[in-house]
Write an enzyme that holds these catalytic residues in place. Structure first.
Site, mmCIF file in Angstrom:
data_model
loop_
_atom_site.group_PDB
_atom_site.id
_atom_site.type_symbol
_atom_site.label_atom_id
_atom_site.label_comp_id
_atom_site.label_asym_id
_atom_site.label_seq_id
_atom_site.Cartn_x
_atom_site.Cartn_y
_atom_site.Cartn_z
ATOM 1 N N ASP A 64 -17.584 -76.429 -13.191
ATOM 2 C CA ASP A 64 -16.363 -75.425 -12.164
ATOM 3 C C ASP A 64 -16.025 -74.174 -13.277
ATOM 4 O O ASP A 64 -15.605 -73.596 -12.535
ATOM 5 C CB ASP A 64 -14.531 -75.907 -12.960
ATOM 6 N N ARG A 65 -17.212 -73.674 -14.430
ATOM 7 C CA ARG A 65 -16.557 -73.058 -15.141
ATOM 8 C C ARG A 65 -17.783 -71.732 -14.511
ATOM 9 O O ARG A 65 -17.432 -70.471 -14.857
ATOM 10 C CB ARG A 65 -17.089 -73.046 -16.630
ATOM 11 N N MET A 91 -6.674 -73.390 -10.085
ATOM 12 C CA MET A 91 -6.050 -71.691 -9.690
ATOM 13 C C MET A 91 -7.276 -70.812 -10.003
ATOM 14 O O MET A 91 -7.689 -70.112 -9.067
ATOM 15 C CB MET A 91 -5.072 -70.949 -9.977
ATOM 16 N N ARG A 92 -8.300 -71.420 -10.589
ATOM 17 C CA ARG A 92 -9.383 -70.873 -11.001
ATOM 18 C C ARG A 92 -10.358 -70.161 -10.173
ATOM 19 O O ARG A 92 -10.858 -69.216 -9.524
ATOM 20 C CB ARG A 92 -10.275 -71.433 -12.018
ATOM 21 N N GLY A 93 -10.155 -71.617 -8.918
ATOM 22 C CA GLY A 93 -11.255 -71.072 -7.240
ATOM 23 C C GLY A 93 -10.311 -69.658 -6.958
ATOM 24 O O GLY A 93 -11.399 -68.682 -6.164
#
Length: 716
Positions: A194-195, A275-277
């Site tokens: 995900d990073r 919410m990173r996406g």
């Protein structure tokens, strides 16, 4: 002499990868690129070529951390900087090798100064060297877990914190993270996956002219690297200028509320966690607009960004296929258009957005006047470059035809099994279609007894060369425990006549670091896939168990393999692997039926274990045998007394595994009124516990394997 790198512009194809790298060069806060793909697809070549395109950096002279003169890190260990002096140097491409140690990554005590000057000084690591540049991790999925944790912290915070060997340092570490990996060698931990801001799957082209051109250019480069690079320097120079211009423009690109709603609707449609996406998608769309020279983000920018930012975020489970289906993406874009064109009540386009306060209300519907911009010669938003072979359907799920829901695959069923070539073939009389795997479950922690030698993983206790130092020792350990060594030598300096800087050391002062970590293991299932008894139920249970263990192995860095025996021989149905995608496909294709070559199955398992021990001697195996013990095929099929000889051969093969020190457990699959107890004899030969099939379900297979650690107290 500096080695000549292959020019970025000379790379044939891989438009999505080129675009992803260029967008990160324009807007580094996107978060980097993960490059997935098969071996030999120029992944490393393209990444290394990117560094030559990045703008040069203004740095403080002699600052080991690459501080900018006008925006220096106030906590820089080499500071404070007055901001007046500056020099120019190229952006750094720092490579983190798989075998790197912790002190090489984050830095450590400067051993030379400690021993010569007697002072504690910090020696920067690779994170410091990568600041304001590119940190490239080849085979990132094989990186040791404790290094991954350190890398995650630095990537998330933009700073590196070092607390080790009496040194306490913090410094800026903001870098463009680029990782490459071959999925066949294992998957990434979800936290690291995900990073990465963007992900691209690359494969070799199947187009003959394209492959021909790739070979032609590579041979030309190898024959004359400097001359080949000169032929492409104008194209690379144009790309470098375009990157610099887009960097200056990206801060002024407007993100209309309509496109922001489109982005949020897309992420909601794909059920993106957190919410990173959304943030990555927004930044990528802004960078794409800046790359094509636009003043505001349009629908084409969001679509191009979605192809790069969403594939690795839509995986709800390790067994999900990576990538985004074109039909699914188009449907999501269509649904998102309604949100973009119809703001909620009380919200109006033209209000300041989160990223650009200067946003105006000129974007009425979020669509670009230019239509679907291709992004220049790099093919930015070309949907034809999307599906890339392996990410497409792999024969489909088991539902492409009969999957065990009808008759039990016996002769005369009138069903045809789908083959990889797409043509049906009639089943042999003794062959049954694959049994659908039982429902996957969350496996309990399985640990092999004792302390291993530290195959990288997160399961059993182990001694390790790369784990954390837990104590100092004079007799064992890996590497020097520097604080303990200096502490042992310090009290004796006067007696040894020290008169100047530096320490006087003796051999008996040296202390070694005893390190402890966690290891991964090899779990090898040996399964009776013959036609006797309820073979389909057995295969369903073991398939579900292996898939469950693979899900656990996805996080714990284990290997899992399956050997099946049926007909006249045994086969390795699933070679030892950590690749969840490959394992899931193979497990759903297992077939049953035929006679029972038990001895051959055990010999095949012994060979697999021997091969894995040669390949990775530190990884300890655990064998799980599912059988009724009824061997019907001896090693030499022309001997008299076939059944008796077949059982004797099986017992001798089991003895070989026991002599090799392989920890095992036997699951007795025998059923019926008369029980011969042959599985008990096998368990004795293997020095293993024996459990009944009734004790084995898709919900407690992990507990069965754990019986090895408990010493076989639940023997049948």
């Amino acid at each position: 002499m500096t080695a000549v790198r292959y020019p970025f512009s000379a790379v044939v194809g891989h438009d999505d990868l080129r675009l992803a790298l260029l967008l990160n060069a324009v807007h580094p806060r996107i978060g980097g690129v993960l490059v997935r793909g098969e071996k030999g697809t120029a992944k490393s070549t393209i990444v290394r070529a990117l560094a030559a395109l990045l703008p040069e950096l203004d740095v403080v002279p002699d600052c080991r951390f690459g501080c900018a003169p006008l925006d220096a890190d106030p906590r820089c260990p080499d500071g404070p900087h007055d901001g007046t002096a500056s020099s120019v140097r190229p952006a750094q491409l720092v490579e983190l090798p798989v075998g790197a140690t912790e002190d090489r990554l984050v830095g450590s005590l400067d051993l030379e100064r400690a021993l010569t000057d007697g002072v504690r000084a910090y020696q920067p690591g690779l994170l410091a060297a990568a600041h304001r540049g590119v940190l490239y991790v080849d085979e990132v999925n094989l990186l040791h877990d404790h290094l991954v944790d350190l890398l995650l912290d630095a990537a998330a915070m933009g700073r590196a914190h070092v607390e080790r060997e009496g040194v306490s340092v913090t410094h800026a570490a903001s870098f463009l993270l680029v990782g490459t990996m071959n999925p066949e060698e294992g998957e990434l931990r979800p936290q690291l996956l995900d990073r990465f801001g963007l992900t691209v799957h690359v494969t070799a082209s199947r187009d003959v002219p394209t492959r021909t051109e790739v070979v032609r250019r590579r041979l030309a480069f190898e024959a004359d690297p400097a001359g080949f690079a000169r032929r492409w320097e104008d194209e690379d120079a144009d790309l470098a200028k375009r990157i610099a211009a887009a960097r200056e423009r990206v801060g002024s690109v407007v993100l209309p509320d309509s496109e922001l709603r489109r982005i949020s609707a897309l992420c909601a449609a794909f059920e993106v966690d957190g919410m990173r996406g959304d943030l990555v998608l927004a930044r990528t769309a802004v960078a794409h607009a800046a790359w094509r020279g636009a003043e505001s983000v349009a629908e084409a920018d969001v679509e191009a960004a979605a192809r790069l930012a969403l594939p690795h975020r839509r995986r709800r489970d390790p067994f999900d296929e990576p990538g985004v289906e074109e039909e699914q993406l188009q449907q999501a874009l269509s649904d998102a258009a309604e949100h973009a064109d119809n703001p909620p009540e009380g919200e109006h386009d033209g209000q300041p957005g989160d990223e650009h306060d200067e946003q105006s209300g000129d974007d009425r519907d979020g669509r670009s006047d230019d239509g679907p911009d291709e992004g220049g010669p790099d093919g930015a938003a070309d949907p034809d470059d999307g599906p890339d072979g392996p990410d497409g359907p792999d024969g489909g799920p088991d539902g492409n035809g009969p999957d065990g829901d009808g008759p039990d695959g016996g002769p005369g069923g009138g069903q045809a099994a789908p083959e990889e070539c797409g043509e049906p073939r009639r089943k042999a009389p003794s062959e049954r279609p694959p049994a659908p795997p039982a429902a996957a479950f969350r496996a309990r922690l399985l640990e092999v007894p004792g302390v291993g030698e530290g195959a990288p993983g997160r399961r059993s206790r182990s001694r390790s060369r790369t784990g954390r130092a837990v104590r100092a020792s004079t007799v064992d350990g890996h590497g020097i425990h520097l604080p303990a060594t200096l502490s042992a030598a310090a009290p004796h300096q006067s007696a040894r006549g020290r008169s100047g800087p530096g320490l006087l050391l003796r051999r008996h002062d040296v202390r070694h670091a005893v390190r402890e970590g966690r290891e991964g293991n090899l779990v090898l299932f040996v399964v009776d896939a013959s036609g006797s008894m309820a073979a389909r139920e057995r295969m369903s249970a073991v398939s579900g168990a292996v898939l469950s263990l693979l899900r656990d192995a996805y996080q714990r860095r284990d290997k899992v393999g399956v050997v099946t025996f049926r007909g006249d021989s045994a086969e390795v149905a699933l070679p030892p692997t950590s690749s969840v995608d490959t394992a899931a496909v193979r497990m759903r294709r297992l077939r049953t039926g035929g006679r029972t070559p038990l001895a051959d199955g055990l010999l095949k398992a012994n060979k697999v274990v021997g091969t894995e021990r040669t390949r990775d001697p530190r990884r300890r195996p655990l064998l799980v045998l599912l059988t009724d013990g009824k061997a019907t095929v001896p090693l030499k099929s022309d001997v008299d007394g076939r059944a008796r000889r077949a059982v004797d051969d099986a017992l001798r093969a089991a003895g070989l595994l026991a002599d090799a020190g392989v920890a095992s457990v036997v699951v007795d699959c025998e059923n019926g009124m008369v029980r011969l107890g042959l599985a008990d004899r096998l368990a004795g030969a293997l020095s293993a516990p024996c459990l009944r099939l009734e004790e084995l379900s898709a919900d407690n297979v992990a507990g069965v394997v754990r019986a090895v650690r408990d010493g076989g107290s639940r023997a049948a």
